[in-house]
Design an enzyme around this catalytic site. Structure first.
Site, PDB file in Angstrom:
ATOM      1  CB  VAL A   1      -0.991   0.043   1.190  1.00  0.00           C
ATOM      2  CG1 VAL A   1      -1.983  -1.103   1.110  1.00  0.00           C
ATOM      3  CG2 VAL A   1      -0.265   0.080   2.529  1.00  0.00           C
TER       4      VAL A   1
ATOM      5  CE1 TYR B   1      -0.921   1.161  14.527  1.00  0.00           C
ATOM      6  CE2 TYR B   1      -1.896   1.789  16.637  1.00  0.00           C
ATOM      7  CZ  TYR B   1      -1.955   1.060  15.458  1.00  0.00           C
ATOM      8  OH  TYR B   1      -3.023   0.241  15.214  1.00  0.00           O
TER       9      TYR B   1
HETATM   10  P1  NDP Z   1      -2.055  -7.956  11.248  1.00  0.00           P
HETATM   11  O1  NDP Z   1      -0.610  -7.700  11.373  1.00  0.00           O
HETATM   12  O2  NDP Z   1      -2.662  -9.176  11.837  1.00  0.00           O
HETATM   13  O3  NDP Z   1      -2.489  -7.916   9.706  1.00  0.00           O
HETATM   14  C1  NDP Z   1      -2.067  -6.842   8.912  1.00  0.00           C
HETATM   15  C2  NDP Z   1      -1.888  -7.299   7.482  1.00  0.00           C
HETATM   16  O4  NDP Z   1      -1.435  -6.159   6.729  1.00  0.00           O
HETATM   17  C3  NDP Z   1      -0.820  -8.381   7.329  1.00  0.00           C
HETATM   18  O5  NDP Z   1      -1.264  -9.373   6.414  1.00  0.00           O
HETATM   19  C4  NDP Z   1       0.361  -7.615   6.777  1.00  0.00           C
HETATM   20  O6  NDP Z   1       1.221  -8.384   5.969  1.00  0.00           O
HETATM   21  C5  NDP Z   1      -0.338  -6.579   5.920  1.00  0.00           C
HETATM   22  N1  NDP Z   1       0.533  -5.464   5.572  1.00  0.00           N
HETATM   23  C6  NDP Z   1       1.529  -4.913   6.303  1.00  0.00           C
HETATM   24  N2  NDP Z   1       2.146  -3.955   5.607  1.00  0.00           N
HETATM   25  C7  NDP Z   1       1.514  -3.891   4.400  1.00  0.00           C
HETATM   26  C8  NDP Z   1       1.702  -3.111   3.244  1.00  0.00           C
HETATM   27  N3  NDP Z   1       2.686  -2.191   3.152  1.00  0.00           N
HETATM   28  N4  NDP Z   1       0.869  -3.307   2.198  1.00  0.00           N
HETATM   29  C9  NDP Z   1      -0.098  -4.245   2.244  1.00  0.00           C
HETATM   30  N5  NDP Z   1      -0.312  -5.024   3.313  1.00  0.00           N
HETATM   31  C10 NDP Z   1       0.494  -4.852   4.385  1.00  0.00           C
HETATM   32  O7  NDP Z   1      -2.766  -6.660  11.868  1.00  0.00           O
HETATM   33  P2  NDP Z   1      -4.265  -6.404  12.376  1.00  0.00           P
HETATM   34  O8  NDP Z   1      -5.204  -7.233  11.627  1.00  0.00           O
HETATM   35  O9  NDP Z   1      -4.245  -6.450  13.843  1.00  0.00           O
HETATM   36  O10 NDP Z   1      -4.425  -4.874  11.977  1.00  0.00           O
HETATM   37  C11 NDP Z   1      -5.233  -4.441  10.885  1.00  0.00           C
HETATM   38  C12 NDP Z   1      -5.470  -2.954  11.034  1.00  0.00           C
HETATM   39  O11 NDP Z   1      -6.157  -2.713  12.260  1.00  0.00           O
HETATM   40  C13 NDP Z   1      -4.180  -2.125  11.099  1.00  0.00           C
HETATM   41  O12 NDP Z   1      -4.368  -0.916  10.404  1.00  0.00           O
HETATM   42  C14 NDP Z   1      -4.017  -1.874  12.581  1.00  0.00           C
HETATM   43  O13 NDP Z   1      -3.273  -0.719  12.834  1.00  0.00           O
HETATM   44  C15 NDP Z   1      -5.467  -1.737  13.009  1.00  0.00           C
HETATM   45  N6  NDP Z   1      -5.689  -1.946  14.431  1.00  0.00           N
HETATM   46  C16 NDP Z   1      -5.389  -3.146  15.035  1.00  0.00           C
HETATM   47  C17 NDP Z   1      -5.602  -3.322  16.383  1.00  0.00           C
HETATM   48  C18 NDP Z   1      -5.273  -4.589  17.103  1.00  0.00           C
HETATM   49  O14 NDP Z   1      -5.318  -4.608  18.359  1.00  0.00           O
HETATM   50  N7  NDP Z   1      -4.985  -5.707  16.401  1.00  0.00           N
HETATM   51  C19 NDP Z   1      -6.164  -2.218  17.208  1.00  0.00           C
HETATM   52  C20 NDP Z   1      -6.449  -1.025  16.483  1.00  0.00           C
HETATM   53  C21 NDP Z   1      -6.218  -0.898  15.142  1.00  0.00           C
HETATM   54  P3  NDP Z   1       2.480  -9.209   6.612  1.00  0.00           P
HETATM   55  O15 NDP Z   1       2.007 -10.607   6.725  1.00  0.00           O
HETATM   56  O16 NDP Z   1       3.560  -9.066   5.630  1.00  0.00           O
HETATM   57  O17 NDP Z   1       2.809  -8.570   7.921  1.00  0.00           O
END
Ligand code: NDP
Length: 260
Positions: free
Chosen positions: A69, A157
């Protein structure tokens, strides 16, 4: 489930894992065809790739597109893949990263890594989606309760997620005339690899955040996915430029994202 998103086409970034994966699966259950856009096809947690799970579980079409992204051209490619399903209706800018940091030690590269994925990625994801949404649409941006409050352990963050929040409000204004609704979701602590591995809570007897959650449990990715279904659907037709907090009551009652 029902057909809240029947005949819709969605792109969800970061949808190989965690919250994005749950959103992609719930959208498909509700009748949407889904483009899973992520840097990696394999989920961080165990299991088959998201698009394969969707094909097994639902009648929806789903595909994976490799997409970083931070690269607007990659976002265009993911959105172009939605054309094969009939054209983009729903964009979920979910990909995000967190860095637990000492603010005095943060390097320029570390700063860029967080801001580029979380803020720049969501901006260009929204922009490129809006260009494709000639008949209107819905954009959902994943912020955090850390985008509503200061968090000393992850300053960059919070900055990035605060930017996502105000970007969301601004885009709701800028894109309203195109019949595009733009909203943000602010999850609290949610049980994903980001929480377990990146925030280092794996292996602890009880998640350190739970004591501050009135609902008395961690959020599950499906909790956030249900909120995304609502915002993406016509049920939210009069909802734009807002923040939907999905945190079991933590932010409004206990304040800071603190560990006991
Ligand atoms: P995860 O790390 O479980 O999943 C995130 C996914 O995004 C992974 O598959 C990761 O790939 C992918 N990713 C990372 N960088 C990129 C990139 N540059 N381009 C495309 N994909 C990418 O995170 P969560 O599901 O927990 O988080 C999802 C969203 O929710 C995020 O924006 C997070 O900040 C937000 N959030 C999460 C919270 C939590 O407690 N879990 C709380 C509040 C917000 P890879 O496998 O390579 O890492």
């Amino acid at each position: 489930m029902s057909d809240l998103l029947a005949e819709s086409v969605a792109v969800a970034t970061g949808a190989s894992s965690g919250i994005g994966r749950a959103i992609a699966r719930r959208f498909a259950e509700e009748g949407a065809d889904v483009v899973v856009a992520d840097v990696a096809e394999a989920p961080r947690e165990d299991g088959a790739p998201t698009h394969e799970v969707i094909a097994d579980e639902t009648d929806a079409d789903a595909t994976f597109v490799e997409c970083d992204v931070t690269k607007p051209d990659d976002l265009d490619a993911a959105i172009a893949a939605a054309d094969a399903f009939g054209g983009l209706d729903i964009m979920v800018n979910n990909a995000g990263v967190v860095n637990v940091e000492d603010v005095l030690e943060v390097t320029e590269d570390e700063y860029d890594a967080v801001m580029d994925v979380n803020a720049k990625g969501a901006f260009f994801g929204s922009q490129r989606a809006a260009r494709a949404m000639t008949g209107g649409g819905v954009i959902i941006n994943m912020s955090s309760i850390a985008g509503l409050e200061g968090t000393g352990d992850y300053v960059t963050y919070s900055m990035s997620k605060g930017a996502v929040r105000l970007m969301t409000y601004s885009l709701a204004d800028a894109l309203g005339h195109m019949d595009i609704r733009v909203n943000a979701i602010h999850p609290g602590p949610t049980d994903t690899e980001l929480m377990r591995e990146d925030l280092g809570t794996d292996g602890e007897d009880e998640n350190p955040f739970v004591a501050n959650v009135p609902r008395g449990r961690m959020g599950e990715p499906e909790d956030v996915a249900d909120a995304a279904v609502y915002l993406a659907s016509d049920l939210a037709d009069f909802v734009t430029g807002t923040s939907l907090v999905v945190d079991g009551g933590m932010y409004s009652t206990r304040g800071k994202l603190i560990r006991d």
